[in-house]
Motif scaffolding. Sequence first.
Motif, mmCIF file in Angstrom:
data_model
loop_
_atom_site.group_PDB
_atom_site.id
_atom_site.type_symbol
_atom_site.label_atom_id
_atom_site.label_comp_id
_atom_site.label_asym_id
_atom_site.label_seq_id
_atom_site.Cartn_x
_atom_site.Cartn_y
_atom_site.Cartn_z
ATOM 1 N N ASP A 1 0.816 -1.213 0.000
ATOM 2 C CA ASP A 1 0.000 0.000 0.000
ATOM 3 C C ASP A 1 0.847 1.260 0.000
ATOM 4 O OD1 ASP A 1 -2.086 -1.738 0.173
ATOM 5 O OD2 ASP A 1 -2.790 -1.081 2.146
ATOM 6 N N VAL A 2 2.093 1.145 0.433
ATOM 7 C CA VAL A 2 2.935 2.321 0.613
ATOM 8 C C VAL A 2 3.223 3.039 -0.697
ATOM 9 C CG1 VAL A 2 5.201 1.267 0.326
ATOM 10 C CG2 VAL A 2 4.919 3.116 1.967
ATOM 11 N N PHE A 3 3.109 2.362 -1.839
ATOM 12 C CA PHE A 3 3.430 3.015 -3.117
ATOM 13 C C PHE A 3 2.583 4.262 -3.324
ATOM 14 C CE2 PHE A 3 -0.388 0.979 -4.662
ATOM 15 C CZ PHE A 3 -0.829 1.807 -5.692
ATOM 16 N N LEU A 4 1.305 4.195 -2.952
ATOM 17 C CA LEU A 4 0.417 5.326 -3.159
ATOM 18 C C LEU A 4 0.809 6.487 -2.252
ATOM 19 C CD1 LEU A 4 -1.973 6.131 -4.893
ATOM 20 C CD2 LEU A 4 -3.500 5.272 -3.104
ATOM 21 N N ARG A 5 1.139 6.164 -1.040
ATOM 22 C CA ARG A 5 1.612 7.201 -0.126
ATOM 23 C C ARG A 5 2.837 7.895 -0.680
ATOM 24 N NH1 ARG A 5 4.726 5.119 4.884
ATOM 25 N NH2 ARG A 5 6.398 5.262 3.364
ATOM 26 N N GLU A 6 3.787 7.118 -1.209
ATOM 27 C CA GLU A 6 5.024 7.697 -1.724
ATOM 28 C C GLU A 6 4.770 8.592 -2.933
ATOM 29 O OE1 GLU A 6 7.846 7.682 -0.358
ATOM 30 O OE2 GLU A 6 7.685 6.097 1.139
ATOM 31 N N LEU A 7 3.923 8.162 -3.846
ATOM 32 C CA LEU A 7 3.653 8.964 -5.030
ATOM 33 C C LEU A 7 2.864 10.222 -4.682
ATOM 34 C CD1 LEU A 7 2.855 6.186 -7.676
ATOM 35 C CD2 LEU A 7 5.016 7.377 -7.263
ATOM 36 N N ILE A 8 1.937 10.116 -3.750
ATOM 37 C CA ILE A 8 1.222 11.304 -3.292
ATOM 38 C C ILE A 8 2.171 12.247 -2.567
ATOM 39 C CG2 ILE A 8 -0.530 12.107 -1.652
ATOM 40 C CD1 ILE A 8 -2.201 9.659 -2.414
ATOM 41 N N SER A 9 3.085 11.684 -1.791
ATOM 42 C CA SER A 9 4.087 12.498 -1.115
ATOM 43 C C SER A 9 4.935 13.262 -2.122
ATOM 44 C CB SER A 9 4.974 11.606 -0.247
ATOM 45 O OG SER A 9 6.068 12.334 0.262
ATOM 46 N N ASN A 10 5.368 12.583 -3.172
ATOM 47 C CA ASN A 10 6.149 13.245 -4.206
ATOM 48 C C ASN A 10 5.354 14.369 -4.871
ATOM 49 O OD1 ASN A 10 8.296 11.503 -3.790
ATOM 50 N ND2 ASN A 10 7.658 10.071 -5.378
ATOM 51 N N ALA A 11 4.065 14.089 -5.168
ATOM 52 C CA ALA A 11 3.220 15.093 -5.798
ATOM 53 C C ALA A 11 3.038 16.302 -4.876
ATOM 54 C CB ALA A 11 1.866 14.476 -6.144
ATOM 55 N N ALA A 12 2.841 16.040 -3.574
ATOM 56 C CA ALA A 12 2.690 17.136 -2.619
ATOM 57 C C ALA A 12 3.973 17.949 -2.531
ATOM 58 C CB ALA A 12 2.313 16.574 -1.244
ATOM 59 N N ASP A 13 5.121 17.291 -2.576
ATOM 60 C CA ASP A 13 6.400 18.010 -2.564
ATOM 61 C C ASP A 13 6.513 18.938 -3.761
ATOM 62 O OD1 ASP A 13 7.126 16.674 -0.283
ATOM 63 O OD2 ASP A 13 8.342 15.172 -1.310
ATOM 64 N N ALA A 14 6.102 18.430 -4.926
ATOM 65 C CA ALA A 14 6.178 19.249 -6.146
ATOM 66 C C ALA A 14 5.287 20.475 -6.025
ATOM 67 C CB ALA A 14 5.777 18.404 -7.350
ATOM 68 N N CYS A 15 4.118 20.324 -5.432
ATOM 69 C CA CYS A 15 3.229 21.467 -5.230
ATOM 70 C C CYS A 15 3.816 22.456 -4.224
ATOM 71 C CB CYS A 15 1.856 20.984 -4.756
ATOM 72 S SG CYS A 15 0.921 20.050 -5.995
ATOM 73 N N GLU A 16 4.429 21.948 -3.180
ATOM 74 C CA GLU A 16 5.052 22.812 -2.193
ATOM 75 C C GLU A 16 6.248 23.567 -2.787
ATOM 76 O OE1 GLU A 16 4.171 23.248 1.532
ATOM 77 O OE2 GLU A 16 2.521 23.030 0.112
ATOM 78 N N LYS A 17 6.986 22.905 -3.633
ATOM 79 C CA LYS A 17 8.122 23.567 -4.265
ATOM 80 C C LYS A 17 7.646 24.686 -5.193
ATOM 81 C CE LYS A 17 12.426 22.851 -6.760
ATOM 82 N NZ LYS A 17 13.381 21.899 -7.355
#
Length: 628
Positions: free
Chosen positions: A33-49
């Motif tokens: 299940d962690v794959f979704l968390r990681e990809l959402i985390s990456n997407a959130a990082d991109a938005c924060e950047k």
Amino acid sequence: MSGAEKSVENHVFEADVARLLHMMVHSVYSDKDVFLRELISNAADACEKLRYEAIGRPELLSEDPSARITLTLDEENGRVVIEDNGIGMSRNDLVEALGTIARSGTRAFMDMVEAAKGKDGAQLIGQFGVGFYSAFMVADRVDVVSRLAGADEAWTWSSDGKGSYTVSQVDLADAPKRGTRVTLHLLEDARTYASRWTVERIVKEQSGHVPVPIDLVEKPGGEASRITDGSALWTRSKSEISKEEYADFYRGISGQYDEPALTVHFRAEGRHEYTALAFVPGSQPFDLFDPDRKGRMKLYVKRVFITDDADLLPRYLRFVRGLVDTADLPLNVSREMIQESPILAAIRKGLTSRVLTSIEKLADNEPETFATLWETFGSVLKEGIYEDYERRSQLLALARFRTTTSEEATRSLADYVKNMKEGQGAIYYLTGGSLAQLKASPQLEGFRARGIEVLLLSDPVDSFWVTSAPDFDGKSLKSITQGAAELADIKKLDGEESKPGDTPPTIANFLAFAKATLGDAVSDVRASDRLTESAVCLVAPEHGPDRQLEKILQGAGRLDSAAKPILEINPDHALVRSIADSGKDEDFRKDAVLLLLDQARVLDGDKPTDPRAFSDRLARIVERALKG
């Protein structure tokens, strides 16, 4: 599309990439299940950047200023798409970030993160870390299409994760206006990840509080529905949060359906900054007594879920549910580094102190609520008296006990000390398997006759923590089943004074005979000042474990041989006097002494060591009695 085909670049992952991918998929992540968390985390990082970059270049936001993450499901074709409108990536970014696992997780990357932390308002980790590759746990191909904010070209990255990848330019019409789109072509046994129920559950459980709203599209071309709003309850002021909101959040994070008995919500500032929201459940979690005794506090970094396996509270507070959110750790920190982090150690210390302080305040301000909390979790909290030397005094003061005078209520050690008798030098306790067994113990008789309160300790942990708590308020703790009772200086309630040493010659001779008869079965036979109703009892020697702890250690295989007990005999008991004064033959007296020892064993919760011999002796005694 012929021009696009000519621009396809074939690349081979850097050396050892296959091995690193294997480690990532099979070792680093045990839960798919962690794959979704990681990809959402990456997407959130991109938005924060992007948010940070737009401070100086507001035109990057163009006509789409609101950050969002969109998950599109295609259950029919077994695909999941994770798209963000964040900073996006150029062709070089794709090659650097996605073509090199090693660089994503190396010290150079970590140094970059640390350097970025010093910038005001920056919440930057980098668009993709090693977590991106967890996608290959569920997908046999991953396609990434990205357009850097402000750029007039878009690129796609594609790989099956087996050693190579391709990069090519794509038409702007096939790319996001800004940001990144990740498409997972799911493996056959992972197609459930394209179902709304599965995805929504994972998002709410693991990514429900990332700082970017998440929309869900159930099938291509469908309407988007918002499943998280990008806010985090714990970031709001306590005055803005209702009791019902806390309760709903507690149920979601704990998986329980009761009301929290205590809510602890605070923000720590100073050397380490973090927010904590913790709940003491209203009932026992089902895993409270799991052998591993692990806690269930979640760790977030910048509102992104990292793990629920961080050591955020000591094991004796494992019933607490909640989370800690900090910006002092990098998002892609490994689980091993989290456990060894001095930052986490500081958070653990601060969180533990605040939880215990809140429980203390509850005890002072809402004694009835605290009494219920202690009834539910007291046996676990007492583990801390044994394990946590630093907070031992605090936990001892917090502890509540049933005693010989408390009926069904519980009392604190401070209450006990206030009511100690004149001449009483210790806090007395009795350990055992149940309250009923303890209340029937013959060792209590002398204490009851003098009105001396005794703690009745029926939890298994009680036998251990009492050995680690040398005193409370200057008073030592002493087992009434160990050593001499030391009751001679305390008057009985009926006014009768004890007469130490006033043992009739016939009783003294009988004690000597009993000691010679029992030999190595006991370490001593002596007159008792703790017995007033029973004829005999067993006690442990002055030094070493008391009777109950000795039994527990033997049962666990941690004690090869028990110490020889002391048999105490009540010189005023009618049965003892009759045996001592009887003119019966020596065989009768020996049988009587051995039966007294077995009687003491039974009163102590044990069985006769030799049931057949016990039966034969009892038969001979009865036969002689019948013959007159």
